[in-house]
Structure formats: C-alpha cells, structure tokens
Design a protein around this motif. Structure first.
Motif, short mmCIF file in Angstrom:
data_model
loop_
_atom_site.label_atom_id
_atom_site.label_comp_id
_atom_site.label_asym_id
_atom_site.label_seq_id
_atom_site.Cartn_x
_atom_site.Cartn_y
_atom_site.Cartn_z
N TRP A 1 -2.97 10.01 3.66
CA TRP A 1 -2.36 8.68 3.58
C TRP A 1 -1.99 8.35 2.13
CZ3 TRP A 1 -5.70 3.66 4.14
CH2 TRP A 1 -4.86 2.54 4.20
N TYR A 2 -2.85 8.73 1.19
CA TYR A 2 -2.60 8.44 -0.22
C TYR A 2 -2.19 9.69 -1.01
CZ TYR A 2 -3.50 3.52 -0.62
OH TYR A 2 -3.35 2.16 -0.55
N ALA A 3 -1.57 10.64 -0.33
CA ALA A 3 -1.16 11.87 -1.00
C ALA A 3 0.04 11.68 -1.92
CB ALA A 3 -0.85 12.94 0.04
N PHE A 4 0.84 10.63 -1.68
CA PHE A 4 2.03 10.41 -2.51
C PHE A 4 1.74 9.81 -3.90
CE2 PHE A 4 4.33 10.99 1.47
CZ PHE A 4 5.48 11.64 1.04
N THR B 1 3.32 13.81 8.02
CA THR B 1 2.78 14.49 6.84
C THR B 1 3.43 15.85 6.67
OG1 THR B 1 0.63 13.39 7.08
CG2 THR B 1 0.68 15.40 5.78
N ALA B 2 3.58 16.57 7.78
CA ALA B 2 4.23 17.88 7.72
C ALA B 2 5.70 17.78 7.35
CB ALA B 2 4.08 18.59 9.07
N PHE C 1 6.12 5.10 5.90
CA PHE C 1 5.78 4.17 6.97
C PHE C 1 5.02 4.89 8.08
CE2 PHE C 1 6.63 2.23 11.08
CZ PHE C 1 6.28 0.90 10.86
N PHE C 2 5.53 6.05 8.50
CA PHE C 2 4.89 6.77 9.60
C PHE C 2 3.63 7.49 9.16
CE2 PHE C 2 9.21 6.25 11.29
CZ PHE C 2 8.91 5.72 12.54
N VAL C 3 3.56 7.93 7.91
CA VAL C 3 2.31 8.49 7.39
C VAL C 3 1.22 7.42 7.40
CG1 VAL C 3 1.17 9.42 5.33
CG2 VAL C 3 3.40 10.30 6.00
N GLY C 4 1.62 6.16 7.26
CA GLY C 4 0.67 5.05 7.28
C GLY C 4 -0.13 4.95 8.56
#
Length: 515
Positions: free
Chosen positions: A50-53, A114-115, A131-134
């Motif tokens: 979720w916080y990878a960015f 994520t992928a 948004f969708f990773v959220g």
C-alpha cells in the motif's frame, strides 16, 4: 508475574465462544498462534505494498514520470480515498461473511493493481493505479475483527495492538525494501525506468502467497465456520448445563438490553431465539483448557458478544452512536496523522537534510513506521492492564491522554522545524510513541463497543482513520513544502477533538456484553 510460557503454551479459552485468554504468539502450530501470525503478517504485507510508492516518489518516479509536487500530493490523497471506501464496506462484510474471507478478498483484489504498477506512464495513470492499490489498506479491518474473534476481553487489546502494530510496521519496512530492491536491480544493470517497475512484482508475489495460505491454514472462528458461530455458543452453554434464550437470529443489532429471565419469542423469524435445554453438564472432550467463569458471565457473553449479521436499518444506530464516535474521533487523529506523515516524512527529511539523499532519508523515515512494532503493542498492553484495575473507563481515558500528548509533540515539531538531526529524530520518536500507542489503545476499546456488531464498529473506526489521513494529506497538499506548519495544525486539531469527546461514556448504558 509475567509467565513467558504463555507465548507458546496452548491457551485457556472462554467456555462459550472459545476465545483464547492468552496469546501463544510463538506457536504457529497452535490454532490461536496461527491466526495471530496470519493476522499481523497479512496486514504487514498489505501495508508494505500500500505504501510502496512514497519511498520512490520524491526522486525516481517523479523524474521518470515528470511529476509536479502537487501531482505527488494528489496521488497520496487518492490512495487513501480508496482505503476509506473499502474499510466502510469491509466492516459489514466481516459481520456477514466472516473476517477470514474478507481479509483474503482485500489482499487478492489489491494484489492485481500492485502487479500492474509497471504499466504507469503518466500522472493520471499513477493516480488511478494508487486508487486501486488502496484496496490493500482496507485489510486492516478484517485483521482486527479476526483477531478480536480469537482472543478474549482480558487480552484482546494486546492482541489487536500486536497484530496492528506488527502490520503497521509494513509502512516502515517499505522504506527499506523498495529503495533496496530498486538499488539492487539498478546494480544488476537495469535502467531506473525499468527497475522501479520491476520492483513492484516482489510485493505482488508475497501478497498472493499469504492470501492463499491464510485461507488454507486457518478457520473463520475458534468454533469453526462463520455461519455456525451461534450454534456453537448454544452447544457450549448446553455442555455446562445452562439453559435459556441466547441470541437473535439474525437478530437486532441494537436489541441487547435483555435480562436472564427472557423467554424465547413467538414473533417473526427475524426475532426467533436460539433456545436449548441442558444436556450433559460435563465438559466435552478436548475442552480441558477452559477458563472458569460464572454462569451469568457465560450467558452475557452468548447474548451480547456473538456477532450478528447486520441489516442496513440495524446498522445505522451502531454507526451513529456516541461510543462509535469516540473511537472514530480518536482514530481520525492518531492513525490519520500517521498515514499523512508517513506519506511526506521522507520528503520532509530530504528538504531539511538534503545530504541524506533518497536512500538515506528513506531509511530514517522507515524508523517512524517500524516503531509500531514496539509502541502500538505497548499501547494495547497498558490498556489491558488498566482494564483489569479500572474497567473500560481506564481504556478510554488512556486514549485521550495519549492523544493530547501526541498533539503537544506535533506542535513542538511544527514550532521548531528542526534542522538538527538529533532534534528532528528525537521529536519524531517522541511523537511516534504517543501516536502509535494511541492507535493500539483505540483498538483495545473497540471490541467493548457494541461487541455484537464488532465488524461495523471496526470498519467505521478504521475508515475514520483514513478520513483523517485524507484531511491531513489535503492540508499538506495546500501548504506545499511547508511541512512544519502542517504539523502544528494537526497537533491543535488532535488536542481539540479529543477534549471534545472525553466526556462520552465508553460503552452504552445498559449494554450486555463488552464490560
């Protein structure tokens, strides 16, 4: 005296709902130890992705996608919006379908975007993807509801704080792992343009494996299937020679002010009672680890603490109760601040200490999230100890005390805007203690508030944390790089909100269960 053998020994269990009264966290072969492990590990992996960015946004991704500071801030806000929505849905879903399947669903749905992180080529694409990773952030709710379902009131604060604290550490781990994996890929010859995209395949694989494993290795509840939880309570009471009406099926969420003299209803199916007569009063085979509790306490547990399937009409009074407002307000301030600060802390350090560069500031920013491993569980432990001596009021007072002290540290950071590393990191660590311990204390109180609707209360509280993150992230966005100013604004808001809520009772007057 602390008994360390409880960390691996089979726990005593509540004779009605089979919840454990200790936490065998070092014994994954035990049912309770296994669920405890997957609760925190699943959420930790989700939080990492979720916080990878944020660890790569200030330099690498910003340069590759030609992003402005406002576009980065907008993407941070959008990532929290999806999580807010998912948490609101996940709460009732836990009550209806069970937390295990809700947990796995959040993980698998979040693994797909994520992928696909490597497909992003523009600022709008980044915002849509984040948004969708959220969705992954919504996994916090089933993590806490699942933990609450396996651990009894005497340790549930500690259990929830440990699972959430270890899970939240994913927000710190990501600041280590994502730059480290990126640097390794670049060192192996990949261009930065490609390396950061490949970087996201690692959390995708981990999320998928964990989601499948928790489905295969763990049950819905200590008594088996989610759909059978009411019948299990009935059977367990019968084995102890106790008779009476137990719970409504599916039941009215707000109708919990019954007494031990109630008789089964002859009304509609929606008000049908589960009743029984005593069978053999001996303990069934395999129940040797039962805790000894009184008959009335067993009846109160069955009547007030077995989760009921919610309808919209029944859920509204729970959502809008004053007690739910307290947990929501507290989490709005504590976890909301944590989310917003986690998104900008690396950039704040880079602004005040440019010599640290991307990897260095990422490592220092990681400390804020990693302190959750100690500080959030400590909040739950202190809360449980106060509960033994003062009851639920002690838990509530602790939440507001931590919040006010958090606000003091936030104001101090904002007022001084430290450019000395010792001052900066010391103030951040002090703030982290009270903020993260406050998170743990908050979800130590949640299981006591409308325990028959625990998923709804957990979902609302978790969503409020995300709403706080969005509000605070918007304030950061409109103050550009004036990070210190936003810190003291958050501090003032935190103190004001908690002082406004401190007078409300911790649980509704006359509530059965949760005491």
């Amino acid at each position: 005296m602390l008994d360390l053998t409880l960390l691996w020994r089979a726990p005593e269990v509540n004779p009605v709902n089979r919840k454990a009264r200790s936490i065998p966290g070092l014994n994954p072969f035990n049912l309770y130890g296994r669920v405890f492990f997957f609760s925190w590990f699943g959420f930790m992996i989700a939080f990492w992705s979720w916080y990878a960015f944020p660890p790569l946004l200030p330099v690498t991704i910003k340069k590759d996608l030609h992003l402005t500071q406002h576009e980065i801030s907008n993407s941070n806000i959008i990532a929290l919006v999806a999580t807010l929505l998912v948490r609101l849905i996940a709460g009732p879903s836990c009550d209806r379908f069970g937390p295990r399947w809700t947990f796995a669903g959040c993980l698998l749905l979040g693994a797909i975007p994520t992928a696909l992180a490597g497909t992003v080529t523009s600022a709008p694409g980044l915002m849509v993807l984040r948004f969708f990773v959220g969705i992954l952030g919504g996994s916090f709710v089933p993590c806490q509801v699942w933990s609450t379902g396996f651990f009894d009131k005497n340790v549930v604060g500690t259990a929830n704080a440990l699972t959430a604290g270890f899970g939240n550490a994913g927000g710190g781990i990501t600041y280590f792992l994502m730059p480290a994996i990126f640097d390794s890929l670049v060192g192996d010859g990949l261009r930065a343009h490609v390396a950061w995209r490949v970087d996201f395949i690692v959390p995708f694989i981990c999320i998928t494996v964990v989601a499948i494993a928790l489905i295969v290795c763990c049950p819905d509840t200590p008594t088996g299937r989610w759909s059978d939880r009411h019948l299990a309570a009935q059977t367990n009471l019968a084995h102890h020679g106790i008779t009476g009406a137990v719970v409504d099926v599916p039941g009215e969420l707000t109708d919990r002010k019954t007494t031990g003299t109630d008789s089964p209803s002859n009304g509609s199916d929606n008000e049908k009672k589960l009743g029984f007569e005593a069978t053999e009063p001996k303990q069934p085979e395999g129940f040797a680890h039962e805790a000894q509790i009184g008959e009335q306490q067993m009846l109160d547990t069955a009547r007030g603490e077995i989760v009921v399937k919610p309808s919209f009409r029944e859920a509204l009074p729970v959502v809008f109760s004053a007690q739910t407002l307290v947990t929501c307000g507290g989490y709005f301030c504590s976890f909301g601040a944590e989310l917003a600060i986690n998104s900008i802390l690396g950039a704040y350090y880079l602004k005040n200490f440019p010599s640290l560069k991307q990897t260095g500031t990422g490592n220092w920013a990681a400390m804020f999230g990693l302190l959750n491993v100690v500080f959030r569980p400590l909040g739950g432990v202190i809360s449980d100890q106060l509960y033994k001596r003062t009851g639920v009021w002690g838990k509530k007072i602790l939440i507001h005390t931590f919040a006010v002290l958090t606000g003091v540290f936030e104001i101090a950071i904002g007022a001084t805007d430290p450019h000395n590393r010792n001052n900066m990191f010391g103030l951040i660590a002090g703030m982290a203690f009270f903020l993260e311990a406050g998170n743990g204390a908050n979800f130590s109180l949640v299981p006591h508030v409308h325990p028959h609707a625990n998923g709804i209360v957990s979902g609302c509280t978790g969503a409020a944390g995300n709403l706080g993150g969005i509000v605070f992230a918007i304030i950061f966005r409109y103050n550009s790089k004036d990070y210190s100013r936003v810190f003291w604004i958050i501090g003032v808001m935190t103190i004001a909100i908690n002082l406004a809520l401190c007078w409300i009772r911790p649980i509704p007057k006359g509530q059965i269960g949760g005491h």
